[in-house]
Design a protein around this motif. Sequence first.
Motif, PDB file in Angstrom:
ATOM      1  N   SER A 234      -1.607  -4.286  -9.750  1.00 59.42           N
ATOM      2  CA  SER A 234      -1.155  -5.368 -10.612  1.00 59.42           C
ATOM      3  C   SER A 234      -2.334  -5.989 -11.366  1.00 59.42           C
ATOM      4  O   SER A 234      -3.242  -6.550 -10.748  1.00 59.42           O
ATOM      5  N   PRO A 235      -2.302  -5.908 -12.694  1.00 58.66           N
ATOM      6  CA  PRO A 235      -3.331  -6.609 -13.468  1.00 58.66           C
ATOM      7  C   PRO A 235      -3.260  -8.109 -13.174  1.00 58.66           C
ATOM      8  O   PRO A 235      -2.179  -8.656 -12.922  1.00 58.66           O
ATOM      9  N   ILE A 236      -4.398  -8.752 -13.196  1.00 53.38           N
ATOM     10  CA  ILE A 236      -4.461 -10.167 -12.812  1.00 53.38           C
ATOM     11  C   ILE A 236      -3.566 -11.027 -13.704  1.00 53.38           C
ATOM     12  O   ILE A 236      -2.949 -11.985 -13.227  1.00 53.38           O
ATOM     13  N   ASP A 237      -3.457 -10.681 -14.985  1.00 56.58           N
ATOM     14  CA  ASP A 237      -2.592 -11.489 -15.864  1.00 56.58           C
ATOM     15  C   ASP A 237      -1.129 -11.399 -15.430  1.00 56.58           C
ATOM     16  O   ASP A 237      -0.409 -12.405 -15.462  1.00 56.58           O
ATOM     17  N   GLY A 238      -0.696 -10.227 -14.997  1.00 53.08           N
ATOM     18  CA  GLY A 238       0.667 -10.084 -14.498  1.00 53.08           C
ATOM     19  C   GLY A 238       0.882 -10.848 -13.206  1.00 53.08           C
ATOM     20  O   GLY A 238       1.962 -11.418 -12.977  1.00 53.08           O
TER      21      GLY A 238
ATOM     22  N   LEU B 241      -0.981 -18.705  -7.165  1.00 50.33           N
ATOM     23  CA  LEU B 241      -1.233 -18.859  -8.597  1.00 50.33           C
ATOM     24  C   LEU B 241      -2.641 -19.405  -8.823  1.00 50.33           C
ATOM     25  O   LEU B 241      -3.392 -18.877  -9.656  1.00 50.33           O
ATOM     26  N   ALA B 242      -3.004 -20.432  -8.075  1.00 46.65           N
ATOM     27  CA  ALA B 242      -4.346 -21.011  -8.212  1.00 46.65           C
ATOM     28  C   ALA B 242      -5.422 -19.981  -7.865  1.00 46.65           C
ATOM     29  O   ALA B 242      -6.438 -19.869  -8.557  1.00 46.65           O
ATOM     30  N   HIS B 243      -5.187 -19.201  -6.816  1.00 47.56           N
ATOM     31  CA  HIS B 243      -6.146 -18.168  -6.413  1.00 47.56           C
ATOM     32  C   HIS B 243      -6.289 -17.118  -7.511  1.00 47.56           C
ATOM     33  O   HIS B 243      -7.411 -16.717  -7.853  1.00 47.56           O
ATOM     34  N   ALA B 244      -5.173 -16.668  -8.056  1.00 42.92           N
ATOM     35  CA  ALA B 244      -5.210 -15.649  -9.108  1.00 42.92           C
ATOM     36  C   ALA B 244      -5.974 -16.159 -10.327  1.00 42.92           C
ATOM     37  O   ALA B 244      -6.785 -15.433 -10.912  1.00 42.92           O
ATOM     38  N   LYS B 245      -5.739 -17.412 -10.710  1.00 37.17           N
ATOM     39  CA  LYS B 245      -6.468 -17.993 -11.843  1.00 37.17           C
ATOM     40  C   LYS B 245      -7.961 -18.080 -11.536  1.00 37.17           C
ATOM     41  O   LYS B 245      -8.796 -17.803 -12.402  1.00 37.17           O
ATOM     42  N   GLU B 246      -8.285 -18.435 -10.304  1.00 38.90           N
ATOM     43  CA  GLU B 246      -9.685 -18.554  -9.899  1.00 38.90           C
ATOM     44  C   GLU B 246     -10.407 -17.211  -9.964  1.00 38.90           C
ATOM     45  O   GLU B 246     -11.512 -17.118 -10.506  1.00 38.90           O
ATOM     46  N   ILE B 247      -9.785 -16.168  -9.430  1.00 38.77           N
ATOM     47  CA  ILE B 247     -10.475 -14.873  -9.445  1.00 38.77           C
ATOM     48  C   ILE B 247     -10.533 -14.293 -10.854  1.00 38.77           C
ATOM     49  O   ILE B 247     -11.473 -13.566 -11.184  1.00 38.77           O
TER      50      ILE B 247
ATOM     51  N   GLU C 136     -11.036 -16.129 -13.522  1.00 35.62           N
ATOM     52  CA  GLU C 136     -12.194 -16.834 -14.085  1.00 35.62           C
ATOM     53  C   GLU C 136     -13.502 -16.203 -13.620  1.00 35.62           C
ATOM     54  O   GLU C 136     -14.500 -16.239 -14.334  1.00 35.62           O
ATOM     55  N   GLN C 137     -13.490 -15.606 -12.440  1.00 37.46           N
ATOM     56  CA  GLN C 137     -14.676 -14.950 -11.889  1.00 37.46           C
ATOM     57  C   GLN C 137     -14.811 -13.507 -12.379  1.00 37.46           C
ATOM     58  O   GLN C 137     -15.740 -12.806 -11.985  1.00 37.46           O
ATOM     59  N   GLY C 138     -13.863 -13.061 -13.208  1.00 39.95           N
ATOM     60  CA  GLY C 138     -13.959 -11.736 -13.800  1.00 39.95           C
ATOM     61  C   GLY C 138     -13.023 -10.686 -13.240  1.00 39.95           C
ATOM     62  O   GLY C 138     -13.097  -9.516 -13.636  1.00 39.95           O
ATOM     63  N   ALA C 139     -12.139 -11.069 -12.332  1.00 42.07           N
ATOM     64  CA  ALA C 139     -11.209 -10.086 -11.762  1.00 42.07           C
ATOM     65  C   ALA C 139     -10.303  -9.518 -12.851  1.00 42.07           C
ATOM     66  O   ALA C 139      -9.836 -10.244 -13.727  1.00 42.07           O
ATOM     67  N   ILE C 140     -10.060  -8.242 -12.744  1.00 46.01           N
ATOM     68  CA  ILE C 140      -9.156  -7.559 -13.667  1.00 46.01           C
ATOM     69  C   ILE C 140      -7.808  -7.332 -12.986  1.00 46.01           C
ATOM     70  O   ILE C 140      -6.770  -7.310 -13.631  1.00 46.01           O
ATOM     71  N   TYR C 141      -7.848  -7.161 -11.666  1.00 41.59           N
ATOM     72  CA  TYR C 141      -6.643  -6.878 -10.886  1.00 41.59           C
ATOM     73  C   TYR C 141      -6.463  -7.909  -9.783  1.00 41.59           C
ATOM     74  O   TYR C 141      -7.418  -8.552  -9.335  1.00 41.59           O
ATOM     75  N   CYS C 142      -5.241  -8.001  -9.324  1.00 41.30           N
ATOM     76  CA  CYS C 142      -4.894  -8.783  -8.145  1.00 41.30           C
ATOM     77  C   CYS C 142      -5.763  -8.293  -6.979  1.00 41.30           C
ATOM     78  O   CYS C 142      -6.112  -7.115  -6.910  1.00 41.30           O
ATOM     79  N   ASP C 143      -6.102  -9.209  -6.074  1.00 42.52           N
ATOM     80  CA  ASP C 143      -6.943  -8.808  -4.936  1.00 42.52           C
ATOM     81  C   ASP C 143      -6.199  -8.819  -3.602  1.00 42.52           C
ATOM     82  O   ASP C 143      -6.810  -8.845  -2.546  1.00 42.52           O
ATOM     83  N   CYS C 144      -4.865  -8.742  -3.660  1.00 40.05           N
ATOM     84  CA  CYS C 144      -4.105  -8.647  -2.416  1.00 40.05           C
ATOM     85  C   CYS C 144      -4.441  -7.311  -1.749  1.00 40.05           C
ATOM     86  O   CYS C 144      -4.971  -6.400  -2.398  1.00 40.05           O
ATOM     87  N   PRO C 145      -4.153  -7.155  -0.469  1.00 40.47           N
ATOM     88  CA  PRO C 145      -4.496  -5.900   0.214  1.00 40.47           C
ATOM     89  C   PRO C 145      -3.897  -4.644  -0.439  1.00 40.47           C
ATOM     90  O   PRO C 145      -4.551  -3.607  -0.498  1.00 40.47           O
TER      91      PRO C 145
END
Length: 111
Positions: free
Chosen positions: A52-56, A79-85, A87-96
């Motif tokens: 999942s792309p972070i924007d999705g 939602l807050a976590h996804a926005k935070e990562i 901002e740190q440059g994440a391209i994808y969701c970081d769930c397992p």
Amino acid sequence: MTTKELAQAVLDAPSACPEFKEAAQNYLNAIGTDDEKKAGEILVTEAEEDISPIDGTIEFFATDMAKDIFGAEVAAQKLAHAKEIKEQGAIYCDCPGCKAALDIISNKNIF
């Protein structure tokens, strides 16, 4: 990581969808057989489809559906976590599940 460890990470990820888990199990079952290469290709394809792309992810956790599934408080935290990562440059969701998918995609040449 070995291909076996990469596939096992999918099975261990609570957020991986059933089809991704099935592809991982099928790959593990095929190791050492004539079907291993094809099963590996299917696993890589599933990883590419499921990550999942972070924007999705951000869009999803802002929805009423996410609130219904996870509860308003958990959806807001995610939602807050996804926005935070992001901002740190994440391209994808970081769930397992997405992390396992990214690891497989990053190592697809070994499958």
